[in-house]
Scaffold this motif. Structure first.
Motif, PDB file in Angstrom:
ATOM      1  N   THR A   1       9.022 -18.632  11.020  1.00 27.69           N
ATOM      2  CA  THR A   1       9.717 -17.380  10.654  1.00 27.69           C
ATOM      3  C   THR A   1      11.095 -17.701  10.072  1.00 27.69           C
ATOM      4  O   THR A   1      11.497 -17.166   9.033  1.00 27.69           O
ATOM      5  CB  THR A   1       9.861 -16.473  11.903  1.00 27.69           C
ATOM      6  OG1 THR A   1       8.555 -16.117  12.349  1.00 27.69           O
ATOM      7  CG2 THR A   1      10.653 -15.217  11.590  1.00 27.69           C
TER       8      THR A   1
ATOM      9  N   VAL B   1       8.965 -10.137   3.230  1.00 29.91           N
ATOM     10  CA  VAL B   1       8.065  -9.231   3.960  1.00 29.91           C
ATOM     11  C   VAL B   1       6.613  -9.708   3.837  1.00 29.91           C
ATOM     12  O   VAL B   1       5.890  -9.796   4.837  1.00 29.91           O
ATOM     13  CB  VAL B   1       8.217  -7.782   3.443  1.00 29.91           C
ATOM     14  CG1 VAL B   1       7.063  -6.922   3.925  1.00 29.91           C
ATOM     15  CG2 VAL B   1       9.527  -7.178   3.923  1.00 29.91           C
TER      16      VAL B   1
ATOM     17  N   ARG C   1       4.305 -11.083   6.880  1.00 28.77           N
ATOM     18  CA  ARG C   1       3.155 -10.226   7.210  1.00 28.77           C
ATOM     19  C   ARG C   1       1.824 -10.964   7.021  1.00 28.77           C
ATOM     20  O   ARG C   1       0.968 -10.937   7.907  1.00 28.77           O
ATOM     21  CB  ARG C   1       3.211  -8.986   6.312  1.00 28.77           C
ATOM     22  CG  ARG C   1       2.133  -7.964   6.542  1.00 28.77           C
ATOM     23  CD  ARG C   1       2.476  -7.060   7.701  1.00 28.77           C
ATOM     24  NE  ARG C   1       1.415  -6.087   7.931  1.00 28.77           N
ATOM     25  CZ  ARG C   1       0.378  -6.309   8.715  1.00 28.77           C
ATOM     26  NH1 ARG C   1       0.240  -7.474   9.335  1.00 28.77           N
ATOM     27  NH2 ARG C   1      -0.537  -5.383   8.889  1.00 28.77           N
ATOM     28  N   TYR C   2       1.647 -11.613   5.868  1.00 26.14           N
ATOM     29  CA  TYR C   2       0.326 -12.188   5.561  1.00 26.14           C
ATOM     30  C   TYR C   2       0.260 -13.695   5.808  1.00 26.14           C
ATOM     31  O   TYR C   2      -0.753 -14.200   6.280  1.00 26.14           O
ATOM     32  CB  TYR C   2      -0.070 -11.879   4.109  1.00 26.14           C
ATOM     33  CG  TYR C   2      -0.208 -10.396   3.864  1.00 26.14           C
ATOM     34  CD1 TYR C   2      -1.275  -9.683   4.404  1.00 26.14           C
ATOM     35  CD2 TYR C   2       0.737  -9.698   3.124  1.00 26.14           C
ATOM     36  CE1 TYR C   2      -1.396  -8.309   4.214  1.00 26.14           C
ATOM     37  CE2 TYR C   2       0.627  -8.335   2.912  1.00 26.14           C
ATOM     38  CZ  TYR C   2      -0.436  -7.649   3.468  1.00 26.14           C
ATOM     39  OH  TYR C   2      -0.560  -6.291   3.282  1.00 26.14           O
TER      40      TYR C   2
ATOM     41  N   SER D   1       2.779  -8.672  12.817  1.00 26.17           N
ATOM     42  CA  SER D   1       2.438  -7.248  12.664  1.00 26.17           C
ATOM     43  C   SER D   1       3.578  -6.539  11.920  1.00 26.17           C
ATOM     44  O   SER D   1       4.689  -7.080  11.815  1.00 26.17           O
ATOM     45  CB  SER D   1       2.253  -6.597  14.041  1.00 26.17           C
ATOM     46  OG  SER D   1       3.502  -6.550  14.711  1.00 26.17           O
ATOM     47  N   GLU D   2       3.301  -5.331  11.456  1.00 27.31           N
ATOM     48  CA  GLU D   2       4.368  -4.571  10.774  1.00 27.31           C
ATOM     49  C   GLU D   2       5.560  -4.373  11.694  1.00 27.31           C
ATOM     50  O   GLU D   2       6.713  -4.467  11.272  1.00 27.31           O
ATOM     51  CB  GLU D   2       3.831  -3.202  10.337  1.00 27.31           C
ATOM     52  CG  GLU D   2       3.156  -3.221   8.993  1.00 27.31           C
ATOM     53  CD  GLU D   2       2.715  -1.842   8.538  1.00 27.31           C
ATOM     54  OE1 GLU D   2       2.210  -1.743   7.423  1.00 27.31           O
ATOM     55  OE2 GLU D   2       2.871  -0.857   9.313  1.00 27.31           O
TER      56      GLU D   2
ATOM     57  N   VAL E   1       7.508  -7.589  11.890  1.00 24.62           N
ATOM     58  CA  VAL E   1       8.279  -7.818  10.654  1.00 24.62           C
ATOM     59  C   VAL E   1       9.521  -6.937  10.653  1.00 24.62           C
ATOM     60  O   VAL E   1      10.627  -7.378  10.317  1.00 24.62           O
ATOM     61  CB  VAL E   1       7.409  -7.548   9.399  1.00 24.62           C
ATOM     62  CG1 VAL E   1       8.252  -7.685   8.135  1.00 24.62           C
ATOM     63  CG2 VAL E   1       6.219  -8.496   9.353  1.00 24.62           C
TER      64      VAL E   1
ATOM     65  N   GLN F   1      10.257   0.382  10.315  1.00 24.62           N
ATOM     66  CA  GLN F   1       8.885   0.013   9.957  1.00 24.62           C
ATOM     67  C   GLN F   1       8.482   0.625   8.616  1.00 24.62           C
ATOM     68  O   GLN F   1       7.710   0.045   7.860  1.00 24.62           O
ATOM     69  CB  GLN F   1       7.938   0.484  11.070  1.00 24.62           C
ATOM     70  CG  GLN F   1       6.755  -0.443  11.254  1.00 24.62           C
ATOM     71  CD  GLN F   1       6.047  -0.210  12.575  1.00 24.62           C
ATOM     72  OE1 GLN F   1       6.707  -0.065  13.594  1.00 24.62           O
ATOM     73  NE2 GLN F   1       4.726  -0.166  12.543  1.00 24.62           N
TER      74      GLN F   1
ATOM     75  N   VAL G   1       9.329  -1.654   5.884  1.00 25.23           N
ATOM     76  CA  VAL G   1       8.347  -2.748   5.763  1.00 25.23           C
ATOM     77  C   VAL G   1       7.143  -2.266   4.960  1.00 25.23           C
ATOM     78  O   VAL G   1       6.652  -2.956   4.060  1.00 25.23           O
ATOM     79  CB  VAL G   1       7.913  -3.243   7.164  1.00 25.23           C
ATOM     80  CG1 VAL G   1       6.779  -4.260   7.053  1.00 25.23           C
ATOM     81  CG2 VAL G   1       9.097  -3.859   7.910  1.00 25.23           C
ATOM     82  N   LYS G   2       6.693  -1.057   5.292  1.00 21.44           N
ATOM     83  CA  LYS G   2       5.529  -0.501   4.577  1.00 21.44           C
ATOM     84  C   LYS G   2       5.822  -0.363   3.080  1.00 21.44           C
ATOM     85  O   LYS G   2       5.019  -0.751   2.234  1.00 21.44           O
ATOM     86  CB  LYS G   2       5.184   0.885   5.135  1.00 21.44           C
ATOM     87  CG  LYS G   2       4.442   0.888   6.453  1.00 21.44           C
ATOM     88  CD  LYS G   2       4.143   2.346   6.838  1.00 21.44           C
ATOM     89  CE  LYS G   2       3.745   2.485   8.294  1.00 21.44           C
ATOM     90  NZ  LYS G   2       2.455   1.910   8.604  1.00 21.44           N
TER      91      LYS G   2
ATOM     92  N   THR H   1       6.157  -3.716   1.349  1.00 16.44           N
ATOM     93  CA  THR H   1       4.833  -4.339   1.226  1.00 16.44           C
ATOM     94  C   THR H   1       4.063  -3.701   0.071  1.00 16.44           C
ATOM     95  O   THR H   1       3.455  -4.398  -0.756  1.00 16.44           O
ATOM     96  CB  THR H   1       4.040  -4.168   2.540  1.00 16.44           C
ATOM     97  OG1 THR H   1       4.807  -4.703   3.612  1.00 16.44           O
ATOM     98  CG2 THR H   1       2.706  -4.889   2.475  1.00 16.44           C
TER      99      THR H   1
ATOM    100  N   GLU I   1      -5.010  -8.553  -0.204  1.00 11.86           N
ATOM    101  CA  GLU I   1      -4.434  -8.894   1.100  1.00 11.86           C
ATOM    102  C   GLU I   1      -5.217 -10.025   1.766  1.00 11.86           C
ATOM    103  O   GLU I   1      -4.632 -10.933   2.376  1.00 11.86           O
ATOM    104  CB  GLU I   1      -4.396  -7.648   2.008  1.00 11.86           C
ATOM    105  CG  GLU I   1      -3.357  -6.624   1.562  1.00 11.86           C
ATOM    106  CD  GLU I   1      -3.462  -5.326   2.341  1.00 11.86           C
ATOM    107  OE1 GLU I   1      -4.506  -4.647   2.253  1.00 11.86           O
ATOM    108  OE2 GLU I   1      -2.502  -5.011   3.063  1.00 11.86           O
TER     109      GLU I   1
END
Lengths: 182, 231
Positions: free
Chosen positions: A37, A141, A145-146, A151-152, A155, A163, A166-167, A170, B5
């Motif tokens: 991270t 992000v 995330r990936y 998780s969201e 992050v 959050q 983040v959405k 993303t 994804e």
């Protein structure tokens, strides 16, 4: 991804009572995800190591404020990520994410994962190049995330943003990738 | 999850990350160093303040004979007592408060003997006191918590006996001749010192709390009372 110790809450309680051995077990369990991270944010191995180490020491000092029963990982990663962000502000060489040498030419022996079958070596390189070209906040992000599987919620905690942010980051990042990837 | 994804997840497994360093060893080393450093810093700070107070009192300057440190309390035995007066046992402790307000001011809860419900309490940050009645006599109970938020110290003349007692983690019983009690409030900031002559005292440390009982009781009476507070 990193496995959780079965008795994490017990370890946390013991650590809160000053048991350094219990805390060492927590460090052992989370050092991988904490370092990665920090690396995704700082993009420099030395800074990431320092940030992760300082993060663990600060988390130890703050354990008294940790709410029992709450998930430990997002709380810890928030502290580590904050340390990493502080180091990004200082000057220094920042590396781009790169493919492992072996990953460029998959061996014929190893069975590829279902996801890996989606992409050829060329496509992987193209996709990574597109990720590396994203604005930093979107790249971070997506990476957390990936690539690291956070998780969201994790992050959001790590980056200290809502959050919803983040959405939206993303979504924007995926949209840009689609444009260059398709 | 969309195809893109899934592709990103797959890509994550193919990335080159630097190997994770051994953080357990590094963090553990730093925690051990901190563990030793903090008590050392505190011990040195307490010793310096205690010595400064002792040296500020001319008669005590010449001869500090014995020195005990117990939780938030420091006990020194000197050749000549500094000047002090007989004062009420609650002198200098501040206004009388109800328990709830006192605990709020002290920032921790007081432990009392079972079945005892005093009405008046005295508090400073890190210290709470009340007067109990035992064997028909008033006894001052004080409890101190924290890193010397409140420090009190004593000077005992050679006539006063200081004996270790088996109570809590460590205990001391002071009786015999008169000794001088000095409360120092707001350690490290405002050095307000209250001085008076004190009676028989039982001091002990238990689970981070320094307990002090003062009154005209003998050792067995005092230990019995203390046993009702902590075991």
């Amino acid at each position: 991804m990193v496995g959780r110790p079965l008795d994490e809450s017990d370890l946390i309680e013991r650590a809160q009572r000053g048991d350094t051995h219990a805390y060492e077990e927590l460090v052992h369990a989370y050092q991988g995800i904490a370092f990665r991270t920090a690396y995704v944010i700082a993009r420099n191995a030395a800074d990431a190591e320092e940030a992760a180490q300082d993060g663990f020491v600060k988390a130890w000092r703050a354990l008294g404020r940790f709410r029992r029963g709450a998930p430990f990982r997002p709380w810890l990663l928030q502290i580590v990520a904050n340390e990493a962000r502080n180091r990004v502000r200082s000057a220094g060489r920042r590396a781009s994410l790169a493919l492992r040498a072996a990953a460029e030419e998959p061996s014929g022996d190893a069975a590829p994962s279902p996801e890996a079958m989606l992409l050829s070596a060329e496509q992987r390189e193209g996709l990574l190049a597109a990720v590396n070209e994203l604005p930093e906040e979107q790249r971070t992000v997506l990476s957390l995330r990936y690539f690291l599987g956070l998780s969201e919620h994790e992050v959001a905690e790590a980056l200290d943003v809502p959050q919803g942010t983040v959405k939206s980051r993303t979504a924007r990042a995926l949209e840009r990738l689609r444009e260059s990837y398709d | 999850m969309t195809e893109l994804e899934h592709a990103l997840v797959a890509l994550g497994g193919e990335l080159e990350f630097p190997p994770t360093p051994d953080l357990v060893r590094a963090v553990s080393g730093r925690l051990q160093r901190r563990r030793w450093r903090r008590p050392l810093v505190l011990a040195v700070a307490v010793a310096v303040v205690a010595l400064a107070i002792a040296m500020a009192v001319p008669p005590a300057r010449s001869a500090i004979l014995r020195f005990f440190h117990l939780g938030s309390a420091t006990v020194e035995q000197v050749q000549t007592l500094p000047p002090a007066q007989q004062r009420p046992i609650t002198a200098g402790l501040g206004p009388a408060l109800v328990r709830e307000d006192a605990e709020m001011a002290a920032q921790f809860g007081i432990r009392l003997p079972k079945g005892v419900a005093p009405q008046q309490f005295y508090a400073q940050p890190g210290m709470i006191s009340t007067v109990l009645r035992a064997d028909g006599k008033p006894v001052l109970l004080s409890e101190l918590k924290g890193d010397q938020t409140v420090l009190f110290k004593k000077f005992a003349s050679p006539a006063t006996s200081v004996q270790p007692v088996d109570l809590g983690e460590f205990g001391l019983w002071l009786h015999g001749g008169p000794h001088v009690l000095m409360w120092q409030f707001n350690f490290g900031r405002v050095h307000r010192v209250e001085t008076r002559l004190a009676g028989n005292v039982l001091l002990w440390l238990d689970q981070g709390i320094t307990y002090r009982l003062e009154g005209d009781l003998d050792k067995s009476q005092m230990l019995q009372l203390a046993g009702q507070i902590t075991r």
